[in-house]
Design an enzyme around this catalytic site. Structure first.
Site, mmCIF file in Angstrom:
data_model
loop_
_atom_site.group_PDB
_atom_site.id
_atom_site.type_symbol
_atom_site.label_atom_id
_atom_site.label_comp_id
_atom_site.label_asym_id
_atom_site.label_seq_id
_atom_site.Cartn_x
_atom_site.Cartn_y
_atom_site.Cartn_z
ATOM 1 N N ARG A 113 0.795 -1.228 0.000
ATOM 2 C CA ARG A 113 0.000 0.000 0.000
ATOM 3 C C ARG A 113 0.827 1.278 0.000
ATOM 4 O O ARG A 113 1.900 1.328 0.604
ATOM 5 C CB ARG A 113 -0.926 0.015 1.225
ATOM 6 C CG ARG A 113 -1.982 -1.070 1.168
ATOM 7 C CD ARG A 113 -2.758 -1.183 2.465
ATOM 8 N NE ARG A 113 -3.827 -2.171 2.330
ATOM 9 C CZ ARG A 113 -3.652 -3.493 2.444
ATOM 10 N NH1 ARG A 113 -2.463 -3.980 2.726
ATOM 11 N NH2 ARG A 113 -4.662 -4.323 2.284
ATOM 12 N N HIS A 138 -0.873 -2.519 -4.554
ATOM 13 C CA HIS A 138 -0.306 -3.404 -5.592
ATOM 14 C C HIS A 138 -0.273 -2.777 -6.987
ATOM 15 O O HIS A 138 -0.631 -3.428 -7.979
ATOM 16 C CB HIS A 138 -1.078 -4.721 -5.632
ATOM 17 C CG HIS A 138 -0.964 -5.546 -4.378
ATOM 18 N ND1 HIS A 138 0.137 -5.525 -3.551
ATOM 19 C CD2 HIS A 138 -1.837 -6.442 -3.808
ATOM 20 C CE1 HIS A 138 -0.044 -6.363 -2.544
ATOM 21 N NE2 HIS A 138 -1.228 -6.915 -2.660
ATOM 22 N N HIS A 210 3.136 -12.721 -5.549
ATOM 23 C CA HIS A 210 1.978 -12.825 -4.660
ATOM 24 C C HIS A 210 1.375 -14.231 -4.657
ATOM 25 O O HIS A 210 0.148 -14.397 -4.627
ATOM 26 C CB HIS A 210 0.930 -11.784 -5.084
ATOM 27 C CG HIS A 210 0.063 -11.309 -3.969
ATOM 28 N ND1 HIS A 210 -0.808 -12.130 -3.294
ATOM 29 C CD2 HIS A 210 -0.074 -10.095 -3.401
ATOM 30 C CE1 HIS A 210 -1.436 -11.437 -2.380
ATOM 31 N NE2 HIS A 210 -1.015 -10.188 -2.410
ATOM 32 N N ASP A 282 -1.794 -9.872 8.466
ATOM 33 C CA ASP A 282 -1.616 -9.148 7.197
ATOM 34 C C ASP A 282 -0.619 -8.029 7.497
ATOM 35 O O ASP A 282 -0.951 -6.857 7.480
ATOM 36 C CB ASP A 282 -2.974 -8.598 6.729
ATOM 37 C CG ASP A 282 -2.937 -8.148 5.265
ATOM 38 O OD1 ASP A 282 -1.856 -8.215 4.653
ATOM 39 O OD2 ASP A 282 -3.987 -7.724 4.759
ATOM 40 N N GLU A 347 5.120 -12.419 1.097
ATOM 41 C CA GLU A 347 5.495 -11.489 0.024
ATOM 42 C C GLU A 347 6.734 -10.715 0.455
ATOM 43 O O GLU A 347 6.652 -9.837 1.309
ATOM 44 C CB GLU A 347 4.342 -10.521 -0.244
ATOM 45 C CG GLU A 347 3.033 -11.190 -0.572
ATOM 46 C CD GLU A 347 1.838 -10.309 -0.227
ATOM 47 O OE1 GLU A 347 1.772 -9.160 -0.690
ATOM 48 O OE2 GLU A 347 0.975 -10.762 0.538
HETATM 49 C C1 BGC Z 1 -2.446 -7.562 1.186
HETATM 50 C C2 BGC Z 1 -3.838 -7.908 1.643
HETATM 51 C C3 BGC Z 1 -4.694 -8.056 0.426
HETATM 52 C C4 BGC Z 1 -4.092 -9.115 -0.455
HETATM 53 C C5 BGC Z 1 -4.857 -9.309 -1.725
HETATM 54 C C6 BGC Z 1 -1.948 -8.665 0.327
HETATM 55 O O1 BGC Z 1 -0.669 -8.371 -0.141
HETATM 56 O O2 BGC Z 1 -1.587 -7.337 2.268
HETATM 57 O O3 BGC Z 1 -4.360 -6.908 2.466
HETATM 58 O O4 BGC Z 1 -6.003 -8.396 0.763
HETATM 59 O O5 BGC Z 1 -2.781 -8.757 -0.795
HETATM 60 O O6 BGC Z 1 -5.078 -8.136 -2.339
#
Ligand code: BGC
Length: 382
Positions: A113, A138, A210, A282, A347
């Site tokens: 983010r 992302h 991812h 998360d 990740e």
């Molecule tokens: C994020 C999550 C998100 C997921 C899918 C992850 O990298 O940290 O918050 O829901 O990606 O978008």
């Protein structure tokens, strides 16, 4: 053998690279199964999308497509030698295009983010599409997970290199960025990912993969029994929108502490503000390291099948995401509905929102510099 890279050649389903291992087998050495096969995975905007299937000497394989550089399959042996797919994903390109929570994809230009979808470099403010609450996640609406990467088998014969040129201003990011992500699949069941990029204007960059892993059954059951170790004494606590507060906090006494291998489900329901903000795990962990280069970020293992995976990276952080937003509406490979927490992501990355956090390691890339980083997912059994 040099791979001649033409669309026609790639459209046919043929074995394109057989390495030296394939030379006459002797009685003591079993014949190597190493190969790279190409086939057409689908078509987007009139262009065929190639699937590269890399098989190593023992028969374990990884499948990667040009759309999003997505790892669509990873077939790993369990402790009895049975191969099983350990990543979540779809059977068709259309399903990836329609709706995916970034299954297996290269995420960028900025993985994770950026607060308010805004950042500043050298006094100029850049605005990004906001696609996750008030933030940009992302890489925006059409991030690196949704573009076509040009795939070419590497000269060494054990990998595929994916290239993409992102134009100046794409998804709000400055600079024409030339990016290459190379996947290498070794005979030791290591998936090595090497990232490289350069720009013609100052910009920010943070690339990751991812993949959602489920070492037991590829996503048919929850990952709560998987045992996780994260090599981190600290993490970056977040606000209610998952933006770091700027603090590098100790994990002492926290249910987020995974220094001792612990079942993911053991504390996920604890009363804890951070677990509440993430709807589970998360969070970005600050990897403990003595030196630059590859360091162990995490180890995850699955007791029933004995499958285990080490994550090594040159990055300073790793986001552990416990699949909290999977809710059964994605119908994946083999018609499996991926339920809540049926996959986990590790990740490797720079910390979230680094462009707005002066105390975090910098993610600025300037002309003349090369962005270079590597991550290895190593599979084995116990
Ligand atoms: C994020 C999550 C998100 C997921 C899918 C992850 O990298 O940290 O918050 O829901 O990606 O978008």
């Amino acid at each position: 053998m040099r791979f001649k890279h033409t669309r026609t050649a790639r459209a046919a389903s043929v074995v394109v690279a057989l390495l030296a291992w394939a030379c006459a087998p002797t009685q003591t050495e079993p014949e190597s199964m190493r190969s790279i096969e190409t086939s057409q995975f689908g078509v987007i905007e009139g262009e065929p999308v190639t699937l590269f299937t890399l098989t190593n000497a023992s028969g374990a394989s990884v499948g990667i497509i040009e759309y999003g550089g997505i790892v669509v399959s990873l077939n790993m042996p369990d402790r009895d030698g049975n191969l099983g797919d350990v990543v979540l994903g779809f059977d068709t390109l259309d399903a990836y295009v329609a709706d995916t929570p970034y299954f297996g994809a290269i995420t960028g230009r900025y993985a994770n983010r950026i607060a308010g979808g805004k950042f500043e470099i050298d006094g100029t403010t850049y605005e990004l599409p906001v696609n996750n609450g008030p933030n940009s996640l992302h890489g925006g609406i059409k991030g690196f997970d949704k573009v076509i990467w040009q795939g070419t088998p590497t000269e060494s014969g054990d990998g595929v290199s994916f290239s993409y040129v992102s134009q100046d201003g794409e998804e709000g990011y400055p600079g024409r960025l030339e990016a290459t992500v190379s996947y290498t699949w070794t005979d030791d069941n290591e998936l090595q990912i090497d990232y490289e990029a350069s720009t013609d204007k100052p910009t920010v960059i943070n690339l990751t993969n991812h993949s959602y892993f489920n070492l037991k059954d590829g996503g048919a059951s929850p990952i709560l029994d998987h045992v996780l170790m994260i090599n981190a004494d600290h993490y970056t606590p977040v606000d209610a929108t998952s933006i770091p507060l700027g603090e590098i906090a100790s994990l002492d006494g926290s249910p987020l502490d995974f220094r001792e291998p612990t079942a993911i489900g053991a504390r996920i329901g604890d009363e804890n503000e951070q677990l509440g903000f993430g709807a589970g795990y998360d969070h970005n962990y600050v990897i403990s390291r003595d030196a630059d280069g590859l360091a162990l970020a995490a180890t995850v293992s699955e007791p029933e099948t004995g499958r285990a995976m080490d994550v090594l990276t040159a990055e300073p952080g790793v986001q552990f995401y416990s699949g909290n937003f999977l809710d059964g509406h994605h119908i994946g490979k083999g018609q499996v509905a991926y339920q809540h927490r049926s996959g986990l992501c590790l990740e490797t990355q720079h910390y979230p929102d680094s462009p707005n956090q002066p105390d975090f390691p910098s993610t600025v890339l300037r002309p003349g510099e090369t962005y270079k980083t590597s991550t290895v997912y190593k599979f084995y059994t116990r």
